[in-house]
Write a protein that holds these residues in place. Structure first.
Motif, mmCIF file in Angstrom:
data_model
loop_
_atom_site.group_PDB
_atom_site.id
_atom_site.type_symbol
_atom_site.label_atom_id
_atom_site.label_comp_id
_atom_site.label_asym_id
_atom_site.label_seq_id
_atom_site.Cartn_x
_atom_site.Cartn_y
_atom_site.Cartn_z
ATOM 1 N N GLU A 1 -5.816 -0.947 -3.726
ATOM 2 C CA GLU A 1 -6.349 0.382 -4.001
ATOM 3 C C GLU A 1 -7.835 0.262 -4.300
ATOM 4 O OE1 GLU A 1 -4.340 4.363 -5.301
ATOM 5 O OE2 GLU A 1 -3.340 2.421 -5.243
ATOM 6 N N LEU A 2 -8.661 0.963 -3.520
ATOM 7 C CA LEU A 2 -10.102 0.924 -3.750
ATOM 8 C C LEU A 2 -10.487 2.059 -4.687
ATOM 9 C CD1 LEU A 2 -11.218 0.329 -0.068
ATOM 10 C CD2 LEU A 2 -11.572 -1.271 -1.941
ATOM 11 N N PRO A 3 -11.500 1.831 -5.538
ATOM 12 C CA PRO A 3 -11.896 2.890 -6.459
ATOM 13 C C PRO A 3 -12.609 4.026 -5.717
ATOM 14 C CG PRO A 3 -13.435 1.058 -6.614
ATOM 15 C CD PRO A 3 -12.368 0.646 -5.634
ATOM 16 N N ASP B 1 -18.773 4.012 2.351
ATOM 17 C CA ASP B 1 -18.886 2.609 2.737
ATOM 18 C C ASP B 1 -17.679 1.768 2.330
ATOM 19 O OD1 ASP B 1 -21.398 1.812 0.201
ATOM 20 O OD2 ASP B 1 -19.301 2.378 0.037
ATOM 21 N N ALA B 2 -16.528 2.427 2.184
ATOM 22 C CA ALA B 2 -15.314 1.703 1.790
ATOM 23 C C ALA B 2 -14.947 0.648 2.828
ATOM 24 C CB ALA B 2 -14.157 2.678 1.599
ATOM 25 N N GLY B 3 -15.113 1.003 4.098
ATOM 26 C CA GLY B 3 -14.778 0.065 5.167
ATOM 27 C C GLY B 3 -15.669 -1.167 5.116
ATOM 28 N N ASP B 4 -16.958 -0.919 4.865
ATOM 29 C CA ASP B 4 -17.925 -2.008 4.780
ATOM 30 C C ASP B 4 -17.619 -2.922 3.600
ATOM 31 O OD1 ASP B 4 -20.512 -3.259 5.391
ATOM 32 O OD2 ASP B 4 -21.070 -2.437 3.434
ATOM 33 N N MET C 1 -15.127 -7.904 1.405
ATOM 34 C CA MET C 1 -14.071 -8.450 0.556
ATOM 35 C C MET C 1 -13.201 -9.438 1.345
ATOM 36 S SD MET C 1 -11.806 -5.836 -1.710
ATOM 37 C CE MET C 1 -13.022 -4.601 -2.028
ATOM 38 N N CYS C 2 -12.886 -9.075 2.583
ATOM 39 C CA CYS C 2 -12.070 -9.943 3.444
ATOM 40 C C CYS C 2 -12.795 -11.243 3.728
ATOM 41 C CB CYS C 2 -11.750 -9.258 4.766
ATOM 42 S SG CYS C 2 -10.530 -7.954 4.622
ATOM 43 N N ARG C 3 -14.088 -11.134 4.063
ATOM 44 C CA ARG C 3 -14.864 -12.327 4.403
ATOM 45 C C ARG C 3 -15.066 -13.256 3.214
ATOM 46 N NH1 ARG C 3 -16.784 -11.512 9.468
ATOM 47 N NH2 ARG C 3 -16.620 -9.316 10.003
ATOM 48 N N GLU D 1 -9.007 -17.701 10.201
ATOM 49 C CA GLU D 1 -8.167 -16.494 10.217
ATOM 50 C C GLU D 1 -8.931 -15.283 10.758
ATOM 51 O OE1 GLU D 1 -5.228 -17.277 6.361
ATOM 52 O OE2 GLU D 1 -7.258 -16.539 6.024
ATOM 53 N N ASP D 2 -8.190 -14.423 11.451
ATOM 54 C CA ASP D 2 -8.718 -13.120 11.856
ATOM 55 C C ASP D 2 -8.184 -12.089 10.875
ATOM 56 O OD1 ASP D 2 -10.070 -13.836 14.219
ATOM 57 O OD2 ASP D 2 -8.188 -13.890 15.330
ATOM 58 N N PHE D 3 -8.923 -11.009 10.707
ATOM 59 C CA PHE D 3 -8.365 -9.946 9.863
ATOM 60 C C PHE D 3 -8.644 -8.574 10.458
ATOM 61 C CE2 PHE D 3 -12.357 -8.477 8.152
ATOM 62 C CZ PHE D 3 -13.169 -9.601 8.145
ATOM 63 N N GLU D 4 -7.757 -7.667 10.110
ATOM 64 C CA GLU D 4 -7.929 -6.262 10.475
ATOM 65 C C GLU D 4 -7.590 -5.460 9.239
ATOM 66 O OE1 GLU D 4 -5.793 -4.771 13.965
ATOM 67 O OE2 GLU D 4 -6.012 -6.790 14.785
ATOM 68 N N TYR D 5 -8.151 -4.263 9.126
ATOM 69 C CA TYR D 5 -7.748 -3.452 7.980
ATOM 70 C C TYR D 5 -7.652 -1.990 8.365
ATOM 71 C CZ TYR D 5 -12.813 -3.079 7.813
ATOM 72 O OH TYR D 5 -14.122 -2.895 8.160
ATOM 73 N N GLU D 6 -7.025 -1.271 7.487
ATOM 74 C CA GLU D 6 -6.735 0.139 7.703
ATOM 75 C C GLU D 6 -7.015 0.835 6.369
ATOM 76 O OE1 GLU D 6 -2.572 2.180 8.891
ATOM 77 O OE2 GLU D 6 -2.782 0.046 9.329
#
Lengths: 81, 81
Positions: free
Chosen positions: A45-47, A53-56, A61-63, A72-77
């Motif tokens: 859960e993001l604040p 810029d939540a996606g950014d 955060m993933c990196r 690893e590869d990542f994708e997000y939604e």
């Protein structure tokens, strides 16, 4: 704002968990299953509400922590509530 | 036929990986992230084309090997090619 992150081993990277599953399935009666790849699935859960810029932020955060971008590869939604 | 399986710890089940991520994020500059839950994401290839009981097979596969139904929930998606 909710987020779902899908992390998979990069193509060509050995995936011992996936291999183990693939080799175990026939003994349980499931023949012919192939290309098993095991990754991670993270929910968080993001604040804030409609943070532009939540996606950014999530990408960084993933990196930095959630995934290892070398193997690893990542994708997000992002899910607006 | 491709399949994607999403496995998450059941609500109420302690998730040490999720807690560790949640506690590490502020040190990296990401404040306020909450409800981090870490599960598994599995991709696999089922044999045969439009197998009518592919969903049923995958459901049994999840219960028997991929997930631990006592402490984990699972969902899956079948992708026709």
């Amino acid at each position: 704002m909710k987020a779902k992150v899908y992390i998979t081993p990069k193509a060509g990277i050995l995936d011992p968990q996936g291999l183990t599953i693939e080799r175990s399935l026939p003994a349980l009666g499931f023949e012919g299953v192939s290309n098993v790849r095991v990754g991670k699935y993270i929910e968080l859960e993001l604040p804030g509400g409609g943070d532009a810029d939540a996606g950014d932020k999530l990408d960084r955060m993933c990196r930095k922590l959630l995934a290892n971008p070398i193997i690893e590869d990542f994708e997000y939604e992002l899910i607006e509530e």
